[in-house]
Design an enzyme around this catalytic site. Structure first.
Site, PDB file in Angstrom:
ATOM      1  N   GLU A  65      -5.788  -4.867  10.401  1.00 28.61           N
ATOM      2  CA  GLU A  65      -4.903  -3.651  10.619  1.00 28.61           C
ATOM      3  C   GLU A  65      -5.167  -2.989  12.056  1.00 28.61           C
ATOM      4  O   GLU A  65      -5.799  -2.148  11.842  1.00 28.61           O
ATOM      5  CB  GLU A  65      -4.676  -2.946   9.585  1.00 28.61           C
ATOM      6  CG  GLU A  65      -4.381  -3.462   8.261  1.00 28.61           C
ATOM      7  CD  GLU A  65      -3.732  -2.548   7.259  1.00 28.61           C
ATOM      8  OE1 GLU A  65      -2.892  -2.730   6.918  1.00 28.61           O
ATOM      9  OE2 GLU A  65      -4.264  -1.301   7.075  1.00 28.61           O
ATOM     10  N   SER A  85       2.965  -1.891  10.643  1.00 28.92           N
ATOM     11  CA  SER A  85       4.486  -1.754  10.874  1.00 28.92           C
ATOM     12  C   SER A  85       5.202  -3.165  10.875  1.00 28.92           C
ATOM     13  O   SER A  85       6.045  -3.562  11.492  1.00 28.92           O
ATOM     14  CB  SER A  85       4.820  -1.481  12.444  1.00 28.92           C
ATOM     15  OG  SER A  85       4.222  -0.179  12.438  1.00 28.92           O
ATOM     16  N   GLY A 102       1.779   2.405  10.888  1.00 29.88           N
ATOM     17  CA  GLY A 102       2.637   3.612  10.511  1.00 29.88           C
ATOM     18  C   GLY A 102       3.449   4.061  11.784  1.00 29.88           C
ATOM     19  O   GLY A 102       4.014   5.002  11.984  1.00 29.88           O
ATOM     20  N   ASN A 126       0.767  -0.926   0.024  1.00 29.20           N
ATOM     21  CA  ASN A 126      -0.090   0.084  -0.028  1.00 29.20           C
ATOM     22  C   ASN A 126       0.927   1.235  -0.241  1.00 29.20           C
ATOM     23  O   ASN A 126       1.330   1.723   1.010  1.00 29.20           O
ATOM     24  CB  ASN A 126      -0.968  -0.042   1.255  1.00 29.20           C
ATOM     25  CG  ASN A 126      -1.632   1.359   1.434  1.00 29.20           C
ATOM     26  OD1 ASN A 126      -1.676   1.907   0.463  1.00 29.20           O
ATOM     27  ND2 ASN A 126      -2.382   1.217   2.366  1.00 29.20           N
ATOM     28  N   HIS A 172      -9.557   1.103   4.644  1.00 35.31           N
ATOM     29  CA  HIS A 172      -8.139   1.285   5.228  1.00 35.31           C
ATOM     30  C   HIS A 172      -8.667   2.283   6.416  1.00 35.31           C
ATOM     31  O   HIS A 172      -9.486   3.367   6.258  1.00 35.31           O
ATOM     32  CB  HIS A 172      -7.337   1.845   4.434  1.00 35.31           C
ATOM     33  CG  HIS A 172      -5.866   1.886   4.875  1.00 35.31           C
ATOM     34  ND1 HIS A 172      -5.571   2.749   5.773  1.00 35.31           N
ATOM     35  CD2 HIS A 172      -4.958   1.315   4.792  1.00 35.31           C
ATOM     36  CE1 HIS A 172      -4.226   2.786   6.120  1.00 35.31           C
ATOM     37  NE2 HIS A 172      -3.768   1.670   5.662  1.00 35.31           N
ATOM     38  N   GLU A 183      -7.052   4.871   7.459  1.00 34.52           N
ATOM     39  CA  GLU A 183      -6.770   6.138   7.176  1.00 34.52           C
ATOM     40  C   GLU A 183      -7.935   6.838   6.656  1.00 34.52           C
ATOM     41  O   GLU A 183      -8.489   7.908   6.815  1.00 34.52           O
ATOM     42  CB  GLU A 183      -5.420   6.449   6.247  1.00 34.52           C
ATOM     43  CG  GLU A 183      -4.342   6.339   7.339  1.00 34.52           C
ATOM     44  CD  GLU A 183      -2.970   5.571   6.646  1.00 34.52           C
ATOM     45  OE1 GLU A 183      -3.062   5.678   5.169  1.00 34.52           O
ATOM     46  OE2 GLU A 183      -2.227   5.389   7.095  1.00 34.52           O
ATOM     47  N   LYS A 242       0.041   4.423  -0.369  1.00 31.12           N
ATOM     48  CA  LYS A 242      -0.523   5.331   0.226  1.00 31.12           C
ATOM     49  C   LYS A 242      -0.361   6.538  -0.886  1.00 31.12           C
ATOM     50  O   LYS A 242      -0.197   6.517  -1.968  1.00 31.12           O
ATOM     51  CB  LYS A 242      -0.184   5.838   1.637  1.00 31.12           C
ATOM     52  CG  LYS A 242      -0.242   4.600   2.290  1.00 31.12           C
ATOM     53  CD  LYS A 242      -0.175   4.997   3.893  1.00 31.12           C
ATOM     54  CE  LYS A 242      -0.058   3.492   4.658  1.00 31.12           C
ATOM     55  NZ  LYS A 242      -0.149   3.927   6.109  1.00 31.12           N
TER      56      LYS A 242
HETATM   57  C1  PEP Z   1      -1.123   0.275   5.882  1.00 28.02           C
HETATM   58  O1  PEP Z   1      -0.994   1.510   5.582  1.00 28.02           O
HETATM   59  O2  PEP Z   1      -1.731  -0.438   5.565  1.00 28.02           O
HETATM   60  C2  PEP Z   1       0.100  -0.396   6.794  1.00 28.02           C
HETATM   61  C3  PEP Z   1       0.084  -1.375   7.374  1.00 28.02           C
HETATM   62  O3  PEP Z   1       1.119   0.729   6.990  1.00 28.02           O
HETATM   63  P1  PEP Z   1       2.477   0.529   7.697  1.00 28.02           P
HETATM   64  O4  PEP Z   1       3.057  -0.897   7.290  1.00 28.02           O
HETATM   65  O5  PEP Z   1       3.281   1.563   7.473  1.00 28.02           O
HETATM   66  O6  PEP Z   1       2.274   0.268   9.485  1.00 28.02           O
END
Ligand code: PEP
Length: 251
Positions: free
Chosen positions: A168, A213, A174, A11, A96, A98, A13
């Protein structure tokens, strides 16, 4: 034992430019050995045509990060499922955190987008996850079932056939703070059980990937859990060496 094929999805983003997208995809095509795991990238909308061109003839899949909840029409600024199909996208990420928590998407919006994607033959990666305060209040499972039920109520009980769920936890996205493999396993197995209440076979075949992460050094422990079928990777997917290392772990 399971025959679910692992999936590693990037992803990206709202990151990248034509040059960095080309560099990442070139590195991926060169470094990715056929390894039994399915790999896909989800660039920003504007980079999808370029990515489609650069991925032609490769086994790397292409997905979008969201889509409109409506079909083509007077929705200024939106991108429809039909448009994504037209550019060779097979997948779309929906829900997601976000988009839920920064851009205000509700469970109902997520459900309508899910249905829209499925009606157009796109494979959905549905993101679910609790916030830190919800985990600390002990209501993680309640949050996950509400997010699942919102989709099932609109898209039907068999809607997870062919779909992917990404667990998630919002507090891990993040932040550099990863769920432990045991926390991920507990949430994944809970999600699978919820789906099995409607359809055992769909639940058994459903790929549930972990996001939050994931890095090259924690992927192996997470992917080793029985109900973790790969990862949705944010930050680490923007670095070709890190992302390739995670893909290698998934095989
Ligand atoms: C995501 O945004 O789907 C995600 C898992 O981000 P990160 O790996 O940076 O935590």
């Amino acid at each position: 034992m399971t025959d679910r094929q692992p999936l590693v999805a990037a992803n990206w983003k709202m990151n990248g430019a034509r040059a960095s997208v080309a560099a990442l995809l070139g590195g991926l095509r060169q470094g990715l050995l056929e390894n039994g795991a399915e790999v896909l990238v989800c660039p920003a909308f504007i980079h999808i045509p370029l990515a489609a061109e650069l991925l032609a003839g490769s086994s790397i899949g292409l997905g979008a990060q969201t889509l409109a909840e409506y079909g083509n029409g007077a929705y200024t600024g939106e991108i429809s499922a039909a448009m994504l199909n037209d550019y060779g996208c097979r997948y779309v990420i929906i829900g997601h955190s976000e988009r839920r928590h920064i851009l205000g998407e509700t469970d109902a919006t997520v459900a309508r987008k899910f249905r829209q994607a499925q009606e157009h033959g796109l494979q959905v990666i549905l993101c679910l996850g609790e916030r830190l305060e919800e985990r600390e209040a002990g209501i993680t499972e309640q949050v996950l079932s509400e997010q699942l039920d919102a989709v099932i109520n609109v898209a039907g009980t068999d809607c997870f056939h062919g779909a992917v769920i990404a667990y998630e936890p919002v507090w891990a996205i993040g932040t550099g703070r990863t769920a432990t493999p045991e926390q991920a396993q507990a949430a994944h197995s809970f999600i699978r059980l919820q789906v099995a209440r409607h359809d055992d076979c769909v639940a058994a075949a459903l790929r549930i990937v972990y996001g939050g992460s994931v890095k090259a050094d924690n992927a192996a422990a997470l992917f080793a859990m029985a109900d973790v079928d790969g990862g949705l990777i944010g930050g680490a997917s923007l670095n070709i060496d890190d992302f390739l290392a995670i893909c290698r772990v998934a095989r």
